[in-house]
Design a protein around this motif. Structure first.
Motif, PDB file in Angstrom:
ATOM      1  N   LEU A 104       0.821  -1.209   0.000  1.00  0.00           N
ATOM      2  CA  LEU A 104       0.000   0.000   0.000  1.00  0.00           C
ATOM      3  C   LEU A 104       0.856   1.260   0.000  1.00  0.00           C
ATOM      4  CD1 LEU A 104      -2.828   1.305   0.213  1.00  0.00           C
ATOM      5  CD2 LEU A 104      -2.593   1.157   2.707  1.00  0.00           C
ATOM      6  N   ALA A 143      -7.404  -2.674  -3.214  1.00  0.00           N
ATOM      7  CA  ALA A 143      -6.855  -3.134  -4.493  1.00  0.00           C
ATOM      8  C   ALA A 143      -7.948  -3.592  -5.444  1.00  0.00           C
ATOM      9  CB  ALA A 143      -5.854  -4.264  -4.260  1.00  0.00           C
ATOM     10  N   LEU A 178      -3.301  -1.626  -6.485  1.00  0.00           N
ATOM     11  CA  LEU A 178      -3.565  -0.555  -5.527  1.00  0.00           C
ATOM     12  C   LEU A 178      -3.414   0.809  -6.182  1.00  0.00           C
ATOM     13  CD1 LEU A 178      -1.764  -2.053  -2.411  1.00  0.00           C
ATOM     14  CD2 LEU A 178      -4.161  -1.336  -2.451  1.00  0.00           C
TER      15      LEU A 178
END
Length: 396
Positions: free
Chosen positions: A73, A271, A285
């Motif tokens: 992330l 995602a 993502l």
């Protein structure tokens, strides 16, 4: 690519209660997949991390998996992901640890734009070490941070700055700021709590980047990312038998495995927002967050224009780059009174300063602050319409 908000909304059970949620900056609603991951972990066999039993291996896999998910992330190294009870707790922990190397004459820079969780820990740590605190201001009219260069010196040890203001949404140019700070030989600690839910993040420019999964559809815990080599140079106070390995040396006690499983599920959920996008999780993502950012920006612009057209409404925050977060005042109404009236019609838009006390005071709003409307992936046009109509009833 488009963003299918109605499909997204179907994944949030809380929305069935009927409220229009503009309270996401204080904590987002939770998708079913995250709740399922937490529940499944709670009823599975677990033990302290290890490789001897199935329960030990499950616990280890959850932790390793959550570190990788957060690294994906944030675009950072899973070996530098630290988990804690909250972003506030992690910031206090690292402030105390870093301050061990500070001395009288050293300097720390904090900003008026930040949430107090990225101000007070540094102010208090500096005071304890005898270091000086210098304040980076922002322009109340433009909502942009001032130039940091005049504040830097060869005694600057750390600059704490927000990735995005949780009060007015301002997104400073972090990479440019970090470059200037690093050239001066100082560290950069970024509060990414309000930025992470709304835009693609590549946190590698920061020495420390902290965020909170419950702001991006996950459970209540905190995450900090740093380079493993930097973490290896830091030595927090810890229990004697506790491991000295990085990043575990910064995690006190047994980790909440169920919350880490929920954090991984939240990252996977983000995602998935890009639909059928392919590639690695990091690539998916970035695709999803780019689509989300575009959707939220368009919705924010619509809401902002409609609020600005209502007599008696004052909008605060006009930075060029912002999260989808609006702060406004209603003439003749206290912010919390506005929030109470909106709540009567099922519109959740809270009032206050939201721990961004320095920013609220600097804007001339005092401790009362304003009414905050934060958009989220589950916010739709109907929600915006309900908020606007609710505000109109207060100004007639």
């Amino acid at each position: 690519m488009g963003f299918d908000v109605e499909t997204v909304r179907q994944q949030f059970p809380a929305l069935s209660e009927g409220a229009a949620h503009f309270d996401g900056p204080g904590g987002s609603q939770t998708p079913q997949v995250v709740a399922d991951a937490v529940a499944a972990t709670m009823v599975a066999a677990l033990a302290n991390r290890g490789q001897l039993t199935a329960a030990e291996r499950r616990a280890d896999e959850i932790v390793v998996g959550a570190r990788q998910a957060m690294a994906d992330l944030l675009g950072t190294d899973p070996g530098g992901i630290v988990f804690g009870r909250s972003m506030t707790q992690l910031t206090y922990d690292f402030a105390r640890t870093l301050a061990k190397d500070w001395a009288p004459g050293d300097e720390v820079i904090v900003t008026r734009l930040d949430h107090d969780a990225n101000i007070r820990p540094w102010v208090q740590a500096a005071e304890a070490a005898g270091a000086a605190v210098r304040w980076l201001e922002f322009d109340p009219t433009t909502s942009e941070l001032d130039d940091i260069t005049p504040l830097l010196s060869d005694r600057t040890r750390l600059v704490a700055v927000t990735g995005a203001s949780n009060l007015i949404g301002t997104r400073p140019d972090l990479q440019a700021l970090a470059s200037i700070v690093h050239d001066a030989g100082a560290l950069v600690f970024v509060d990414g709590v309000h930025l992470t839910p709304h835009a693609p993040v590549d946190a590698g420019f920061a020495d420390f980047y902290a965020c909170s999964p419950y702001k991006f559809f996950g459970p209540h815990c905190g995450v900090l990312s740093a380079a493993p080599a930097l973490l290896d140079r830091l030595h927090p106070d810890k229990l004697l038998p506790a491991t000295d390995a990085v990043p575990e040396r910064f995690e006190f006690g047994t980790l909440p495995y169920e919350l880490l499983a929920g954090t991984t599920a939240a990252v996977d959920f983000i995602a998935s927002l890009g639909g059928e996008a392919s590639g690695s999780r990091r690539e998916r993502l970035l695709t999803s967050l780019a689509a989300l950012e575009s959707y939220e920006d368009d919705l924010r612009a619509d809401l902002e224009n409609r609020l600005a057209a209502i007599d008696g409404i004052t909008l605060h925050g006009h930075a060029q780059r912002r999260t989808p977060t609006l702060l406004f005042s209603v003439a003749g109404w206290e912010p919390r009174a506005v929030a109470a009236k909106l709540a009567e019609s099922g519109v959740n838009a809270p009032g206050g300063s939201f721990y961004a006390l320095e920013a609220s005071r600097h804007l001339g709003l005092g401790d009362a602050g304003g009414v905050r409307a934060g958009l989220a992936p589950y916010t739709n046009q109907s929600d915006v319409d309900r908020l606007v109509e609710g505000i109109k009833t207060l100004t007639v």
